[in-house]
Design an enzyme around this catalytic site. Sequence first.
Site, mmCIF file in Angstrom:
data_model
loop_
_atom_site.group_PDB
_atom_site.id
_atom_site.type_symbol
_atom_site.label_atom_id
_atom_site.label_comp_id
_atom_site.label_asym_id
_atom_site.label_seq_id
_atom_site.Cartn_x
_atom_site.Cartn_y
_atom_site.Cartn_z
ATOM 1 C CD1 TRP A 228 -2.782 1.425 0.541
ATOM 2 C CD2 TRP A 228 -1.455 2.481 2.038
ATOM 3 N NE1 TRP A 228 -3.340 2.918 0.993
ATOM 4 C CE2 TRP A 228 -2.471 3.320 1.667
ATOM 5 C CE3 TRP A 228 -0.483 2.780 2.749
ATOM 6 C CZ2 TRP A 228 -2.323 4.723 2.473
ATOM 7 C CZ3 TRP A 228 -0.415 4.005 3.607
ATOM 8 C CH2 TRP A 228 -1.365 4.846 3.240
ATOM 9 C CD GLU A 247 -2.673 -3.428 -0.789
ATOM 10 O OE1 GLU A 247 -2.599 -2.239 -1.225
ATOM 11 O OE2 GLU A 247 -1.815 -4.143 -1.183
ATOM 12 C CG ASP A 248 -6.595 4.007 0.449
ATOM 13 O OD1 ASP A 248 -5.672 4.430 1.057
ATOM 14 O OD2 ASP A 248 -7.624 4.440 0.315
ATOM 15 C CB VAL A 249 -9.716 1.782 4.531
ATOM 16 C CG1 VAL A 249 -10.881 2.044 4.900
ATOM 17 C CG2 VAL A 249 -8.657 0.544 5.080
ATOM 18 C CG LEU A 251 -9.860 2.451 -3.905
ATOM 19 C CD1 LEU A 251 -10.259 3.509 -4.955
ATOM 20 C CD2 LEU A 251 -8.986 1.516 -4.387
#
Length: 301
Positions: A228, A247-249, A251
């Site tokens: 990430w 993996e970005d929350v 996003l």
Amino acid sequence: MTSFTIPVDLFSWEESIDYLNRNPLECTHLVKNHRVYKLLELPDASLALLQLSQKGEQLVVETNKQVAVEMQQWLKAYVSNWFDLRRDLSTFYKQMEQDALLAPLCVRYEGLRIVQIPDLFEALCWAIIGQQINLTFAYKLRLRLVELYGESEEIEGQALYTFPNPVRIAGIQPEDLRPYQFSQRKAEYIIGIAQAIIEGRLDQQQLATQSFEEAHRNLVNLRGVGNWTANYVLMKTYGHCQAFPIEDVGLHNGIKLLWEHDRKPTLEELKVLAKSWEGWEAYATFYIWHHLMKWEREAKF
DNA sequence: TACCAGGATGTTG
DNA sequence: CAACATCATGGT
């Protein structure tokens, strides 16, 4: 005082400064009256206050002191990188025309370019600080780091800071940051990266000459940098448009907001969605972040 | 109060 | 290798 302009095309200054103005705890730049102020450490280690504004199809750059011609060129490159001005956005828009999620965002935020973090150390620190904590807390931690170790000047009645340089951070201990609510690990990661930079094991210019894959390998080799963070940095410092922090929350939450389903996508669903973003994953991600930020800001009032 | 946050690392099975 | 445990604390 020095002043010069940069011609811009397909560029939304308003969306850009709206992004820059996304958090009140931001302390390394100031947005006021449609202008952006930034305190910058130049290559010769002197400080310069930048003032950016828009005038027609020009971005106006002003400094608070006389700047030599070669330094003007450096500043021009810096600002061009900062707002990713050399990117051909029309290619991105064309590719997104049939994309259910992105097409509306491309219309709504037309001219928004990825707001970069031109300095590698700053980008790595910011990414690491933000790992697995909410953004509000992340901004607080960042503010403390900057207040402790950055240079500052007052502008428009507000303190502006430079981001601390690696030389300064390499000389501190994790215990110095613990009282400011940095976790032991994050403190170790940040100091370790500062040391890697001053020892020459990590070099911003060198990574710039490498391919996306090669630079990615070198980044994840650093302690505290996973997939990430590497993709975040490749996107925000090096402008690799294929960088994809999957993996970005943020996003995930952005897609939840744009989706008809009232849930976040699974990793597999996200991979399917992103197929049409190929080569432009960084821009797709940035537009979704921007959209989520604006929606959350609206929701608060 | 429980759960989530712009993840990464180290250990276990 | 995949599945856990741990970090560390604020925000909601």
